[in-house]
Write an enzyme that holds these catalytic residues in place. Structure first.
Site, PDB file in Angstrom:
ATOM      1  N   SER A   1     -23.855  99.213  49.499  1.00  0.00           N
ATOM      2  CA  SER A   1     -23.132  98.451  48.488  1.00  0.00           C
ATOM      3  C   SER A   1     -23.837  97.112  48.244  1.00  0.00           C
ATOM      4  O   SER A   1     -25.002  97.077  47.870  1.00  0.00           O
ATOM      5  CB  SER A   1     -21.677  98.275  48.914  1.00  0.00           C
TER       6      SER A   1
ATOM      7  N   ASP B   1     -18.090 106.441  41.319  1.00  0.00           N
ATOM      8  CA  ASP B   1     -17.946 105.123  41.947  1.00  0.00           C
ATOM      9  C   ASP B   1     -17.174 104.212  41.000  1.00  0.00           C
ATOM     10  O   ASP B   1     -17.630 103.920  39.895  1.00  0.00           O
ATOM     11  CB  ASP B   1     -19.337 104.547  42.230  1.00  0.00           C
TER      12      ASP B   1
ATOM     13  N   HIS C   1     -17.331 105.363  45.881  1.00  0.00           N
ATOM     14  CA  HIS C   1     -18.094 104.282  46.508  1.00  0.00           C
ATOM     15  C   HIS C   1     -18.222 104.467  48.020  1.00  0.00           C
ATOM     16  O   HIS C   1     -19.107 103.888  48.640  1.00  0.00           O
ATOM     17  CB  HIS C   1     -17.406 102.941  46.215  1.00  0.00           C
TER      18      HIS C   1
END
Length: 299
Positions: free
Chosen positions: A104, A213, A248
């Site tokens: 991330s 995501d 995600h």
């Protein structure tokens, strides 16, 4: 659980905050710096697991713990450079086989650091960004996430539509689930100055994204990196693997995925992460095998 052949060693040296996972057998092993995301603090799970497969790993915290910056704002790339130089001077570390893995926001940091520090020889990014975004915190929206040698790294400042901002306010007030994906897309639109120069990375690149995501558009951002690598003729191998129905929450395998579609966001609001438990679980397992293979082949 960490392999018994691996030693855990807390590191508090030269201002660094992290944990080394070292192979006990005396040898020059490849080493991977592991960077977490915007959850702050020190995240050791990925490092411990990766070390159990024959690597040295260095889980490196970069904000939100001890004397490090309290917010993800103006984090110096010099700090990663210091960690890299420190590693290269340690016994049982092969200075020519050091890679970095980030998840991330840590994926953004991994790509940016590798583009600036040629001693990094391989990069894997989980749901990363190839664009530098503003910092995260009370003073973050008008400042870059990163600096280098005292200078701010250019970041995306694209205008977010008033309709999108009002929609987010309504969702927050009513306790509905909401996503940041469109906000990040709009912020990055036309922001070439904020693109990470991934073509300068001195080694192979592996990007992993979720097509669903909802935290930010990791698939689109990874595609943007691939287009840039092709444009500039990157001389090393590169690959983007996307899991169309995953969100995600792609990371270490065998973690619970029943809650990986959403996350608490305060005052009863839930932030959408995307995907389904089944698809997130599949992505975690498949991606992990590909990441292990990537580092074994390239370090």
């Amino acid at each position: 659980m960490t392999n018994p052949e691996v030693e855990r060693l807390p590191i508090r040296d030269e201002g660094l905050v992290g944990t080394m996972f070292l192979q006990k057998k005396s040898n020059k092993y490849p080493t991977i710096i592991v960077l977490g995301g915007s959850e702050e603090g020190l995240r050791e799970g990925d490092s411990a697991l990766l070390a159990s497969h024959g690597f040295n790993t260095f889980s490196l915290a970069y904000f939100g713990i001890e004397k490090l910056p309290s917010e993800l704002v103006h984090i110096p790339i010099d700090y990663v450079e210091k960690a890299l130089n420190w590693l290269m001077n340690q016994r049982d570390i092969d200075p020519n086989r050091i890679g970095v893995m980030g998840t991330s926001k840590g994926g953004e940091l991994a790509l940016l650091s590798a583009s600036m520090l040629p001693s990094i020889k391989a990069v894997a990014g989980y749901v990363p960004s190839s664009v530098v975004y503003p910092g995260i915190g009370k003073r973050g929206s008008e400042l870059s996430s990163w600096t280098y040698q005292g200078d701010e790294i250019p970041f995306a400042t694209g205008k977010v539509s008033e309709a999108e901002l009002q929609q987010d306010k309504r969702e927050a007030k009513t306790g509905l689930q909401f996503t940041y994906k469109n906000i990040y897309l709009q912020m990055a639109k036309g922001q070439e100055k904020a693109e990470i120069p991934v073509e300068k990375i001195n080694g192979p690149i592996l990007l992993i994204s979720g097509g669903d995501d909802q935290l930010w558009p990791s698939e689109e951002l990874s595609d943007r990196a691939i287009r840039r690598l092709k444009k500039y003729g990157h001389r090393f191998t590169y690959e983007h693997i996307t899991f169309p129905l995953a969100g995600h929450s792609i990371g270490s395998p065998n973690l619970p995925t029943t809650m990986s579609m959403e996350a608490p966001f305060g005052q009863g609001v839930k932030l959408l992460l995307g995907g389904t438990p089944k698809d997130n679980a599949h992505a975690q397992t498949d991606a992990w095998e590909k990441v292990k293979r990537f580092f074994k082949e390239n370090l």
